[in-house]
Scaffold this motif. Sequence first.
Motif, PDB file in Angstrom:
ATOM      1  N   ASP A   1      43.587  49.878  55.182  1.00 12.58           N
ATOM      2  CA  ASP A   1      43.783  49.254  53.876  1.00 12.58           C
ATOM      3  C   ASP A   1      42.493  48.562  53.469  1.00 12.58           C
ATOM      4  OD1 ASP A   1      46.727  49.616  53.384  1.00 12.58           O
ATOM      5  OD2 ASP A   1      46.794  48.642  55.357  1.00 12.58           O
TER       6      ASP A   1
ATOM      7  N   ASP B   1      40.573  45.628  51.428  1.00 14.73           N
ATOM      8  CA  ASP B   1      40.849  44.249  51.031  1.00 14.73           C
ATOM      9  C   ASP B   1      40.003  43.942  49.780  1.00 14.73           C
ATOM     10  OD1 ASP B   1      41.971  41.767  51.271  1.00 14.73           O
ATOM     11  OD2 ASP B   1      41.301  41.476  53.356  1.00 14.73           O
ATOM     12  N   LYS B   2      40.092  42.662  49.283  1.00 19.81           N
ATOM     13  CA  LYS B   2      39.207  42.258  48.180  1.00 19.81           C
ATOM     14  C   LYS B   2      38.298  41.135  48.680  1.00 19.81           C
ATOM     15  CE  LYS B   2      41.081  44.608  44.692  1.00 19.81           C
ATOM     16  NZ  LYS B   2      41.299  44.797  43.274  1.00 19.81           N
TER      17      LYS B   2
END
Lengths: 329, 329
Positions: B265, B267-268
């Motif tokens: 995944d 992320d930011k």
Amino acid sequence: MASTTNYTPPLLDLTIDNITENVVRINSQSSDARLNYLMERLVTHLHDFARETRLSTHEWMAAIQFLTKTGQMCSDVRQEFILLSDILGLSMLVDSIDHPKPPNCTEGSVLGPFHTGDAPHLPIGSSMSSDAAGEPMLALCTVSDSSGRPISGVKVDIWETDSSGHYDVQYANRDSPSERCVMTSDVDGGFWFKAIKPVSYPIPDDGPVGKLLRQLNRHCWRPAHMHFMFEKQGLDPLITTLFLRGDKYETSDVVFGVKTSLVIDLDKVDEETAAKYGVPVGALLLRHNFVLASTEETEKLRDNNAMEAMERLGLKTKLIDHLPVPDLD
Amino acid sequence: MASTTNYTPPLLDLTIDNITENVVRINSQSSDARLNYLMERLVTHLHDFARETRLSTHEWMAAIQFLTKTGQMCSDVRQEFILLSDILGLSMLVDSIDHPKPPNCTEGSVLGPFHTGDAPHLPIGSSMSSDAAGEPMLALCTVSDSSGRPISGVKVDIWETDSSGHYDVQYANRDSPSERCVMTSDVDGGFWFKAIKPVSYPIPDDGPVGKLLRQLNRHCWRPAHMHFMFEKQGLDPLITTLFLRGDKYETSDVVFGVKTSLVIDLDKVDEETAAKYGVPVGALLLRHNFVLASTEETEKLRDNNAMEAMERLGLKTKLIDHLPVPDLD
């Protein structure tokens, strides 16, 4: 996505043990049952090969590079992949499978990498060699069917090397075909031509195949021979070779092409023949009758052999267009 | 002649049933036991394939032409044979066999045909993409061993496509590498760089492999991913790929490369990270720790797997240089 999920499992986390069945499954979506079957057997054997040898990444890369070089060695006048198939015995095997011969018919042999499509169509009686250094040889041939009836109108492709053991296409400066021709059998099934005595020669060994042979400690020689290919509507095409008896490489042909029935003795031209064909007395003489099977005879034999073989292998198949596919009914 | 008669039978009159053993025999004259074994398994599988499919001359010629075109499609910047190996699942299989991973180590994936040797060595923190149309992504990575200790001085090769799904080498006018670099992990095992968000893309389908995929009714897409290759003396080289979760092709990768443990995944980037690494707040962030096995760990596992597998297959072999050969003692 939706269009494939019905047919294939998620292709995720594939392992040594389950990758084969999954690749086979995703390769089974064609409407061509024969293609699916070929791919299934291909992937199974390819993967089994890797598993049984524990193939290393290093060896895999060597194979990738070998195949790449083999492809790049090919040109309009050189076919290194056919040569590879020949020295691995695959070419002879495929010919035996696809062109089984009824009793009395002339046996087949390898096409080899040196057949070309540009041989001149010559009238019967022509000379197909321009090599003055070759030993002149007169060839008197006939074509008949399996009951001995002559067959006229058969297209016969003939090719051999020059006296130095090279085909015309092996010369960089080749501007026109030499030591090759196409003839058509006459009303009596006959065709005759002037040629030169075949010599034994090494297959081209300056490419990947030659390198492989050296690594395998194998020689690269073929015994002296002349190639013939016969075609006519209604006949099973015959690709064959005549070999001269007593050649040093008679029992170790690098491409496995020799069959006892194809090994012949040359004769000498007598006075009568010399006068009739306009060649010197005492010149070499090749006499041969080629016996061709009909398409029907070959198909029947091929179908029977296929069904018997598949049964022996324990594979449940049926024939479509004379070729096996899995019988799922 | 005399030098070979001791080792090989007369290669004459070979049939569908005896050609394989004879070809294997003449291919067993090398002093390299591993080469002899590879050739024995290769010829056996190749011939079995022809026998089980009753391969026709027509199909054989189609295969010759396919392989020739595949070789001729290869260049300095395109490897169509690797692509072929990839879509047949062979590449994944060989990686699994040759680079088994101890528990906790990062799994491997396909090298693919787009790795090049000319990627620039960039300092940590560099940008490896010059594609302004790509979605910026910061990558913060570490390398550790199987006990969690950071490893410094690891050479890391990184490559991805541009935002249109093409590698630099797919452009005819490529004059210098782009979207690829080599970095070296720092004293804490860390390396970080600026890149763009990977996108899913079709493998090149304008060659023989693309044509085959269409005939098989298979799509030619790979899910969005980034390639990594790790090398350092004493470590087993790791070739792997990180995939972005949720991609349309996550479970149908055309080259079978996806493993659950490699799906990540994004992320930011938060304010602190943005300030520290000089990227905008909210930019995409890839964080990953790669765990590498030592050469010793991998060799031990590979040897054990090999011996177990050969025993399961009923093959009596021993290991020479960690690779099986027949045990004739």
